[in-house]
Design a protein around this motif. Structure first.
Motif, short mmCIF file in Angstrom:
data_model
loop_
_atom_site.label_atom_id
_atom_site.label_comp_id
_atom_site.label_asym_id
_atom_site.label_seq_id
_atom_site.Cartn_x
_atom_site.Cartn_y
_atom_site.Cartn_z
N TYR A 1 0.84 -1.20 0.00
CA TYR A 1 0.00 0.00 0.00
C TYR A 1 0.87 1.24 0.00
CZ TYR A 1 -4.11 2.87 1.21
OH TYR A 1 -5.14 3.78 1.20
N VAL A 2 0.60 2.13 -0.95
CA VAL A 2 1.38 3.36 -1.09
C VAL A 2 0.46 4.58 -1.13
CG1 VAL A 2 2.97 4.64 -2.59
CG2 VAL A 2 3.17 2.16 -2.41
N LEU A 3 0.74 5.55 -0.27
CA LEU A 3 0.09 6.86 -0.39
C LEU A 3 0.95 7.66 -1.33
CD1 LEU A 3 -0.82 7.98 3.25
CD2 LEU A 3 -2.40 7.40 1.42
N LEU A 4 0.35 8.13 -2.42
CA LEU A 4 1.09 8.97 -3.35
C LEU A 4 0.63 10.41 -3.13
CD1 LEU A 4 3.19 8.50 -5.65
CD2 LEU A 4 1.31 8.92 -7.22
N ARG A 5 1.50 11.20 -2.52
CA ARG A 5 1.20 12.60 -2.25
C ARG A 5 1.59 13.41 -3.47
NH1 ARG A 5 -2.05 16.21 -0.56
NH2 ARG A 5 -1.30 17.75 0.93
N ALA A 6 0.60 13.98 -4.15
CA ALA A 6 0.86 14.77 -5.35
C ALA A 6 0.59 16.24 -5.03
CB ALA A 6 -0.03 14.31 -6.49
N ALA A 7 1.57 17.10 -5.26
CA ALA A 7 1.47 18.50 -4.86
C ALA A 7 1.73 19.44 -6.04
CB ALA A 7 2.46 18.78 -3.73
N HIS A 8 1.48 20.72 -5.81
CA HIS A 8 1.67 21.75 -6.86
C HIS A 8 0.98 21.33 -8.16
CE1 HIS A 8 4.58 23.91 -4.40
NE2 HIS A 8 5.18 22.76 -4.15
N LEU A 9 -0.24 20.77 -8.02
CA LEU A 9 -0.90 20.17 -9.19
C LEU A 9 -1.23 21.18 -10.28
CD1 LEU A 9 -3.21 17.55 -7.49
CD2 LEU A 9 -1.31 17.08 -9.05
N ALA A 10 -1.43 22.45 -9.91
CA ALA A 10 -1.83 23.44 -10.91
C ALA A 10 -0.68 23.87 -11.81
CB ALA A 10 -2.44 24.66 -10.23
N ASP A 11 0.54 23.91 -11.25
CA ASP A 11 1.62 24.50 -12.03
C ASP A 11 2.79 23.55 -12.30
OD1 ASP A 11 2.22 24.48 -9.34
OD2 ASP A 11 2.17 26.66 -9.13
N ASN A 12 3.32 22.93 -11.23
CA ASN A 12 4.54 22.16 -11.40
C ASN A 12 4.45 20.89 -10.58
OD1 ASN A 12 7.19 21.40 -11.85
ND2 ASN A 12 8.02 22.80 -10.30
N PRO A 13 3.64 19.90 -11.03
CA PRO A 13 3.34 18.75 -10.19
C PRO A 13 4.58 17.96 -9.79
CG PRO A 13 1.95 18.76 -12.14
CD PRO A 13 2.98 19.82 -12.33
N LYS A 14 4.61 17.57 -8.52
CA LYS A 14 5.63 16.64 -8.05
C LYS A 14 4.96 15.72 -7.06
CE LYS A 14 8.59 19.89 -6.95
NZ LYS A 14 8.06 21.15 -7.52
N CYS A 15 5.62 14.61 -6.75
CA CYS A 15 4.99 13.70 -5.81
C CYS A 15 6.02 13.00 -4.94
CB CYS A 15 4.14 12.66 -6.54
SG CYS A 15 5.09 11.53 -7.57
N CYS A 16 5.53 12.45 -3.84
CA CYS A 16 6.37 11.59 -3.02
C CYS A 16 5.53 10.38 -2.61
CB CYS A 16 6.93 12.32 -1.81
SG CYS A 16 5.72 12.77 -0.57
N GLU A 17 6.21 9.27 -2.36
CA GLU A 17 5.54 8.05 -1.96
C GLU A 17 5.71 7.84 -0.47
OE1 GLU A 17 6.97 4.64 -4.05
OE2 GLU A 17 6.83 5.61 -6.02
N ILE A 18 4.63 7.49 0.20
CA ILE A 18 4.70 7.13 1.61
C ILE A 18 4.15 5.72 1.70
CG2 ILE A 18 4.08 7.75 3.97
CD1 ILE A 18 3.14 10.48 2.03
N ARG A 19 5.04 4.78 2.00
CA ARG A 19 4.64 3.37 2.02
C ARG A 19 4.22 2.95 3.43
NH1 ARG A 19 5.56 -0.54 -1.83
NH2 ARG A 19 6.87 0.89 -3.00
N TYR A 20 3.21 2.10 3.50
CA TYR A 20 2.81 1.53 4.78
C TYR A 20 3.92 0.62 5.29
CZ TYR A 20 -0.09 -0.56 8.35
OH TYR A 20 -0.59 -0.96 9.56
N PRO A 21 4.23 0.56 6.59
CA PRO A 21 3.58 1.25 7.70
C PRO A 21 3.98 2.72 7.80
CG PRO A 21 5.37 -0.14 8.50
CD PRO A 21 5.26 -0.38 7.03
N PHE A 22 3.04 3.55 8.28
CA PHE A 22 3.23 5.01 8.29
C PHE A 22 3.92 5.52 9.56
CE2 PHE A 22 -0.92 4.51 5.85
CZ PHE A 22 -0.28 4.45 4.63
#
Length: 149
Positions: A103-124
């Motif tokens: 299970y991976v939480l994919l945090r996607a940010a700056h979606l309007a202009d310059n999207p980037k993401c980071c993965e947060i894998r379980y356990p949190f």
């Protein structure tokens, strides 16, 4: 503006905006998963955007690790920076516990202009700070007495 009146919130507009951000986030995440598996065409064609059909599963995208292990991706999108707080449902957490490190939480940010993401894998644990934000509330077996009017 100045003035002490309560600010009227346009909930419909707010909900629409949230849906838009959610959709942007999921589109970005789908593209990211396709990019991750670009050298594995047999896995690439099996990626599924499951939340389009059913948004009760606790994740949005069924994907794969490079070795073919299943990967369950829950997307959390924001127009702001990666650090912006986000919400996770009890169902999503329960799903993470069942799927474990798949299970991976994919945090996607700056979606309007310059999207980037980071993965947060379980356990949190040690990665995320959880604060209870909303509770589901029901009456106890004994309902409060009706007021006598």
């Amino acid at each position: 503006g100045k003035g002490g009146g309560a600010k009227k919130v346009n909930y419909k507009q707010k909900a629409d905006a949230n849906d838009t951000v959610g959709a942007l986030g999921e589109d970005f995440a789908l593209a990211y998963e396709q990019w991750r598996l670009r050298d594995h065409p047999e896995l690439l064609k099996k990626i599924k955007h499951v939340s389009k059909e059913d948004d009760t599963l606790g994740y949005d995208i069924e994907s794969f690790e490079l070795d073919g292990t299943p990967r369950f991706v829950e997307v959390k999108g924001t127009l702001g920076p990666l650090e912006t707080r986000f919400f996770i449902s009890a169902a999503e957490l329960a799903c993470a516990e069942v799927k474990g490190d798949q299970y991976v939480l994919l945090r996607a940010a700056h979606l309007a202009d310059n999207p980037k993401c980071c993965e947060i894998r379980y356990p949190f644990t040690g990665k995320l700070d959880f604060t209870a934000a909303t509770y589901s509330v029901g009456f106890t077996a004994e309902l409060p007495a009706e007021p006598n009017i």
